[in-house]
Design a protein around this motif. Sequence first.
Motif, short mmCIF file in Angstrom:
data_model
loop_
_atom_site.label_atom_id
_atom_site.label_comp_id
_atom_site.label_asym_id
_atom_site.label_seq_id
_atom_site.Cartn_x
_atom_site.Cartn_y
_atom_site.Cartn_z
N GLY A 203 5.36 -7.13 -8.04
CA GLY A 203 5.79 -6.64 -6.80
C GLY A 203 4.64 -6.68 -5.50
N GLY A 204 4.46 -5.55 -5.12
CA GLY A 204 3.40 -5.88 -3.83
C GLY A 204 1.93 -5.87 -3.99
N LEU A 205 1.55 -6.39 -5.27
CA LEU A 205 0.13 -6.42 -5.63
C LEU A 205 -0.66 -7.49 -4.78
N TYR A 206 0.23 -8.40 -4.31
CA TYR A 206 -0.69 -9.45 -3.39
C TYR A 206 -1.18 -8.79 -2.15
N ALA A 207 -0.10 -8.00 -1.83
CA ALA A 207 -0.44 -7.51 -0.26
C ALA A 207 -1.82 -6.60 -0.50
N PHE A 208 -1.73 -5.76 -1.61
CA PHE A 208 -2.93 -5.06 -1.66
C PHE A 208 -4.29 -5.90 -1.91
N LEU A 209 -4.09 -6.96 -2.85
CA LEU A 209 -5.31 -7.78 -3.03
C LEU A 209 -5.61 -8.23 -1.76
N ALA A 210 -4.78 -8.70 -0.76
CA ALA A 210 -4.88 -9.41 0.09
C ALA A 210 -5.64 -8.51 1.39
N GLY A 211 -5.40 -7.26 1.20
CA GLY A 211 -5.81 -6.22 2.07
C GLY A 211 -5.04 -6.13 3.20
N ASP A 212 -3.67 -6.43 2.91
CA ASP A 212 -2.52 -6.28 3.89
C ASP A 212 -1.92 -4.88 4.00
N ALA A 213 -2.07 -4.35 2.76
CA ALA A 213 -1.60 -2.92 2.41
C ALA A 213 -2.59 -2.07 1.78
N PRO A 214 -2.89 -0.86 2.37
CA PRO A 214 -3.92 -0.01 1.74
C PRO A 214 -3.26 0.71 0.54
N ARG A 215 -4.16 1.04 -0.30
CA ARG A 215 -3.75 2.15 -1.57
C ARG A 215 -3.81 3.45 -1.09
N ALA A 216 -2.80 4.26 -1.72
CA ALA A 216 -3.29 5.74 -1.15
C ALA A 216 -4.38 6.34 -1.88
N PRO A 217 -4.82 7.27 -1.30
CA PRO A 217 -5.95 7.92 -1.71
C PRO A 217 -5.78 8.52 -3.15
N LEU A 218 -6.76 8.63 -3.94
CA LEU A 218 -6.84 8.87 -5.37
C LEU A 218 -5.89 10.19 -5.55
N TRP A 219 -6.32 11.45 -4.83
CA TRP A 219 -5.51 12.69 -5.10
C TRP A 219 -4.10 12.53 -4.81
N MET A 220 -3.69 11.55 -4.04
CA MET A 220 -2.05 11.40 -3.65
C MET A 220 -1.65 10.43 -4.95
N GLN A 221 -2.34 9.78 -5.40
CA GLN A 221 -1.95 8.97 -6.70
C GLN A 221 -1.89 9.92 -7.96
N LYS A 222 -2.95 10.90 -7.96
CA LYS A 222 -2.75 11.71 -9.22
C LYS A 222 -1.58 12.84 -9.18
N LEU A 223 -1.07 13.14 -7.76
CA LEU A 223 -0.28 14.09 -7.65
C LEU A 223 1.03 13.44 -7.78
N GLY A 224 1.27 12.23 -7.99
CA GLY A 224 2.54 11.04 -8.02
C GLY A 224 2.84 11.08 -6.59
#
Length: 263
Positions: A203-224
């Motif tokens: 899916g959106g992996l390359y956008a993250f690797l390319a720096g085109d899309a930021p990852r959510a902060p860890l606390w948001m990831q942990k809360l789903g």
Amino acid sequence: MPHSNPYDFPVVRVGGLATASVTRRQLADCMVQDCMAARNDRERWLPKVVLSSNGQGIALAGRDPAFAGAMAQADIIHADGMPVVLASRLTRHPLPERIATTDFFHDAAHAAERHGLRFYILGAKEQQNRAAVEAIQRLYPKVEIVGSRDGYFASDQDDAVCEEIRRSRADVLWVALGKPRQEYWAIRNRRNLQGVGWIKTCGGLYAFLAGDAPRAPLWMQKLGLEWLFRALDDPKHLLWRYVITNPVAAYRLVRYTQRAPVF
Ligand code: UDP
């Protein structure tokens, strides 16, 4: 899921999808084992297709039998979504953790460095694909990237694309064509990709690797809540998707999760 499970982790039905109860580490080990087996039997080996489950996919499989059929042909489905992990507590083998493909990629790349596995990077617009390849080379200089191409080609080019991938002798083919195209593509073309160890949709992996899309902060990831972060980051593309699919997925996660394992 095929009719038997060659792996040593249990498989449980969560939201209607036969989902692997597996850790990131175990999954990376399976990848290495399959790729080694493929190298030993290059002429006959058909790639394992490894797909992921999230709310969007669960909702789509519920309303589209063709997509449900494609998901059912995966060799492994892992949970790329916290709600899937939470719902799995209703089963006899709760999933040990969420395996976001964006995280798993790094486990896979570390394993590839250790075992000399070759990657082929398929999908996304040309520029994003190139930027993703550069990022991988920077982060994992020992990973051999044996080929790459963008994901905007017609299906009558599938044979040529597969031939190029076979010739590259890739062990792991990463496929980012968006859902559901990437799932259909992987299932439809696996027979044309002898010798490739794994086809992994991403899916959106390359956008993250390319720096085109930021990852959510860890606390948001942990809360789903990674979906909420992504929706707010790109509301035009994603907000409507989540407004529609979340309630359907929530219903299906309760209604179609079974206590007894599939395998
Ligand atoms: N994409 C592609 N070919 C297509 C449609 C999409 O290569 O025909 C790429 C798109 O450029 C993006 C990736 O697939 O890099 C994932 O797209 P999207 O975010 O829509 O997918 P999702 O995250 O929903 O799987």
